[in-house]
Design a protein around this motif. Structure first.
Motif, PDB file in Angstrom:
ATOM      1  N   THR A  71       0.838  -1.201   0.000  1.00  0.00           N
ATOM      2  CA  THR A  71       0.000   0.000   0.000  1.00  0.00           C
ATOM      3  C   THR A  71       0.872   1.250   0.000  1.00  0.00           C
ATOM      4  N   PRO A  72       0.697   2.135  -0.968  1.00  0.00           N
ATOM      5  CA  PRO A  72       1.521   3.349  -1.017  1.00  0.00           C
ATOM      6  C   PRO A  72       1.297   4.227   0.207  1.00  0.00           C
ATOM      7  N   PHE A  74       1.070   7.369   0.600  1.00  0.00           N
ATOM      8  CA  PHE A  74       0.131   8.486   0.525  1.00  0.00           C
ATOM      9  C   PHE A  74      -1.306   8.023   0.671  1.00  0.00           C
ATOM     10  N   PHE A  75      -1.580   6.762   0.302  1.00  0.00           N
ATOM     11  CA  PHE A  75      -2.943   6.260   0.497  1.00  0.00           C
ATOM     12  C   PHE A  75      -3.203   5.953   1.973  1.00  0.00           C
ATOM     13  N   THR A  91       4.505  16.851   2.019  1.00  0.00           N
ATOM     14  CA  THR A  91       3.591  17.610   1.167  1.00  0.00           C
ATOM     15  C   THR A  91       2.155  17.416   1.627  1.00  0.00           C
ATOM     16  N   ILE A  92       1.794  16.159   1.958  1.00  0.00           N
ATOM     17  CA  ILE A  92       0.423  15.889   2.396  1.00  0.00           C
ATOM     18  C   ILE A  92       0.116  16.618   3.696  1.00  0.00           C
ATOM     19  N   ILE A 106      -5.938  10.606   7.458  1.00  0.00           N
ATOM     20  CA  ILE A 106      -6.520  11.958   7.473  1.00  0.00           C
ATOM     21  C   ILE A 106      -8.041  11.879   7.510  1.00  0.00           C
ATOM     22  N   LEU A 107      -8.585  10.940   6.728  1.00  0.00           N
ATOM     23  CA  LEU A 107     -10.040  10.778   6.688  1.00  0.00           C
ATOM     24  C   LEU A 107     -10.596  10.521   8.092  1.00  0.00           C
ATOM     25  N   MET A 159      -3.859   9.185   3.527  1.00  0.00           N
ATOM     26  CA  MET A 159      -5.205   9.681   3.214  1.00  0.00           C
ATOM     27  C   MET A 159      -6.254   9.048   4.114  1.00  0.00           C
ATOM     28  N   ILE A 160      -6.123   7.731   4.334  1.00  0.00           N
ATOM     29  CA  ILE A 160      -7.078   7.052   5.206  1.00  0.00           C
ATOM     30  C   ILE A 160      -6.950   7.612   6.622  1.00  0.00           C
ATOM     31  N   VAL A 181     -10.447  14.729   9.299  1.00  0.00           N
ATOM     32  CA  VAL A 181     -11.703  15.178   8.710  1.00  0.00           C
ATOM     33  C   VAL A 181     -12.849  14.983   9.692  1.00  0.00           C
TER      34      VAL A 181
END
Lengths: 314, 282
Positions: free
Chosen positions: A146-147, A149-150, A260-261, A156-157, A153-154, A161
């Protein structure tokens, strides 16, 4: 005996220096890969000849490459890495101000990964039960595929968020406050690193388990802690340490994406910014630092591995 | 042995170490490639067509929802297969061929100067994390997928060369190479017909795991806006686009991300299975 050890270490040091030379050479040459003229590529076609010539002069592209390489190397030894085309700041200053954030990120992740991996790796390797080994290897290979950045993202979600536990904007460099911004990127790195490190550790522990001295230790009735360190962990650690130094280099590369993220003001995000604005001296300077740090890490990793296990080839 | 039916032979193959991993991985990989062919051809929506309200949640008509511009996320996710898997394929095979040839020549050459100079260049290139050197080179080459393939060819060969060199040194000391020499075969024939085939097996095995790294690097570069560029459908750039809409449009990020994971995980199951088979344990 002592002489031989010293000679091995010296040999490894010489290799580190020769690789450093090529790292320098590559960082220097990379600007010449630009199709056409780098100065024109940055300024665009509408820039006048005078402006292009001035930039070419600033980038020292107007002298011959060999001469330029000498002046570049000479500058390096005096701490001169050039000046940013965008802001006019010396590149060394930029590196100095951004590196601490990145190093904090990497060191925290490494420490956490080591602390988590040692019990997991030792347990899986020592138990050797095929069903748990199978589940462990499948799980870790999924994490590794799994990269980052993914995964980020999870994260962060769920944590930025839904609830604002890990804000992705407004980093503050002061100590307790910065943890709020750092913990999620550190967790992402730690997860990936733990998967790699515990995998390698578990297979070396499994290998160590088959060695004769382990049986000797059991028969001699060595104390539990002593047995764990001297008979199991220490002989198994060498490959893990080499891998760890390699992984720290890879993580350093991954900061380009993670910073960056999470908008962390580290060296990786600085590099992306420089790439997007064609700030050549900054790109070259940061690349050079990445190279040097990786060389130093792999040198240190090899030395520690050699200290742990003299059978290791360095 | 000859009486064994095809079914039984398959069962025996499956029972060997790693059999299940190789099979599940291959099926998963084939599935996403087939979907990548079928959906763009037969699917009801074009990947770049605006087919409904922006940011519409997944529904029966649009199982993956619509993105911020009203494009069908499912069509875009599967249209990406060609860029992600196709470009990665070139990003793996070109360095594989270049690196293996250089590595073999390096392993058999008797000229010490070439050997040590090229070897240290290889170490120098490998000293940089792949992603970092790719990002840096993109600053000079200009962003884009074509640049990414060129960059991977320039940098990634060094990893293959290192593997091939080590292997070539081992192979050239084997008895059968000695035998070929005694028979008086020419040097080039020995290298091409006897050494190369025995070296390349290991390089190809590495290529499979490198495939995962290259897919991650290409989608990562696209995520940073340095490889595939809008409006092209690509997993990394779709995830980057969806990032701003994460709060009320998770599907724009999650579905392309899952497709990316699916592709990488399928490959890693194959790699895992093959290495188990190699080691011979179950």
């Amino acid at each position: 005996m002592k002489n031989q050890v010293l000679r091995k270490i010296l040999g490894r040091l010489v290799r580190a220096f020769s690789v450093s030379f090529w790292v320098m050479f590559i960082s220097f040459t990379i600007i010449r890969l630009t199709p056409g003229d780098p100065a024109a590529a940055r300024l665009g076609v509408e820039a006048g000849k005078a402006a292009t010539d001035a930039l070419r002069k600033q980038l020292k592209l107007d002298v011959n490459p060999i001469q330029q390489f000498f002046s570049y190397t000479n500058g390096l030894f005096h701490g001169d890495l050039g000046i940013s085309l965008q802001t006019g700041r010396p590149v060394l200053d930029i590196v100095k101000s951004t590196l601490p954030v990145t190093l904090t990120l990497i060191l925290l992740s490494t420490a956490a990964a080591v602390i988590i991996s040692i019990p997991i790796g030792t347990y899986i390797g020592w138990s050797g039960k095929s069903s748990s080994v199978y589940a462990f290897r499948t799980l870790t290979s999924i994490i590794l595929a799994t990269p980052n950045f993914f995964i980020a993202m999870i994260g962060i979600l769920f944590f930025s968020v839904r609830v604002n536990w890990a804000p992705v904007f407004g980093y503050t460099p002061q100590f307790p406050g910065n943890l709020k911004y750092l913990w999620l990127p550190v967790a992402v790195n730690t997860l990936i690193m733990t998967a790699v490190v515990s995998r390698v550790l578990s297979s070396s522990v499994l290998e160590t388990k088959g060695e004769e001295f382990v049986e000797t230790g059991i028969i001699r009735g060595v104390g539990r802690l002593r047995f764990f360190w001297f008979y199991i962990l220490k002989p198994s650690l060498a490959p893990t340490v080499v891998l760890l130094s390699y992984m720290m280099g890879t993580m350093l590369g991954a900061t380009v994406i993670l910073e960056t993220i999470f908008t962390l003001p580290g060296i990786g995000r600085e590099m992306i910014g420089a790439v997007l604005t064609s700030d050549y001296p900054v790109v070259q300077g940061i690349l050079l630092f990445f190279g040097f740090i990786t060389v130093a890490l792999s040198f240190a990793g090899d030395l520690i591995a050699f200290w742990l296990d003299r059978r290791v080839k360095i | 042995m000859n009486e064994l039916t095809r079914k039984q032979r398959f069962k025996n193959w499956l029972a060997l170490p790693g059999g299940w991993g190789i099979m599940i991985g291959s099926i998963m990989f084939a599935a996403i490639v087939i979907m990548g062919i079928l959906i763009p051809i037969f699917g009801p929506f074009k990947p770049n067509a605006f087919v409904g309200d922006p940011s519409m949640a997944p529904s029966f008509k649009h199982p993956f929802g619509l993105d911020q511009l009203g494009r069908d996320v499912m069509s875009r996710t599967f249209a990406s297969v060609w860029i992600d898997i196709g470009v990665s394929f070139f990003g793996v095979t070109i360095p594989l061929v270049i690196g293996t040839i250089i590595g073999i020549l390096l392993g058999v050459t008797k000229i010490k100067v070439i050997r040590s100079v090229v070897s240290s260049i290889i170490d120098g290139i490998n000293a940089f994390p792949l992603l970092v050197v790719a990002v840096a080179m993109l600053a000079f080459f200009g962003a884009g997928l074509k640049s990414v393939i060129i960059i991977l060819s320039i940098t990634n060969w060094a990893r293959y060369a290192r593997i091939a060199r080590t292997r070539a040194v081992v192979v050239s000391q084997q008895n059968y190479i000695e035998a070929a020499r005694t028979l008086g075969y020419s040097k080039s024939r020995i290298v091409v017909k006897h050494i190369a085939p025995n070296v390349s097996a290991e390089s190809v095995a590495y290529a499979l795991s490198d495939f995962i790294i290259v897919i991650t690097v290409i989608s990562g570069l696209s995520f940073l806006g340095l490889a595939a560029r809008p409006p092209a459908a690509e997993w990394g750039s779709m995830i980057a686009d969806g990032r701003a809409y994460l709060a009320n449009g998770w599907w724009m990020v999650i579905f392309p991300g899952l497709a990316l994971c699916w592709a990488a995980i399928s490959l890693s199951f194959i790699v895992e299975g093959m290495s188990r088979r190699d080691r011979g344990n179950s």
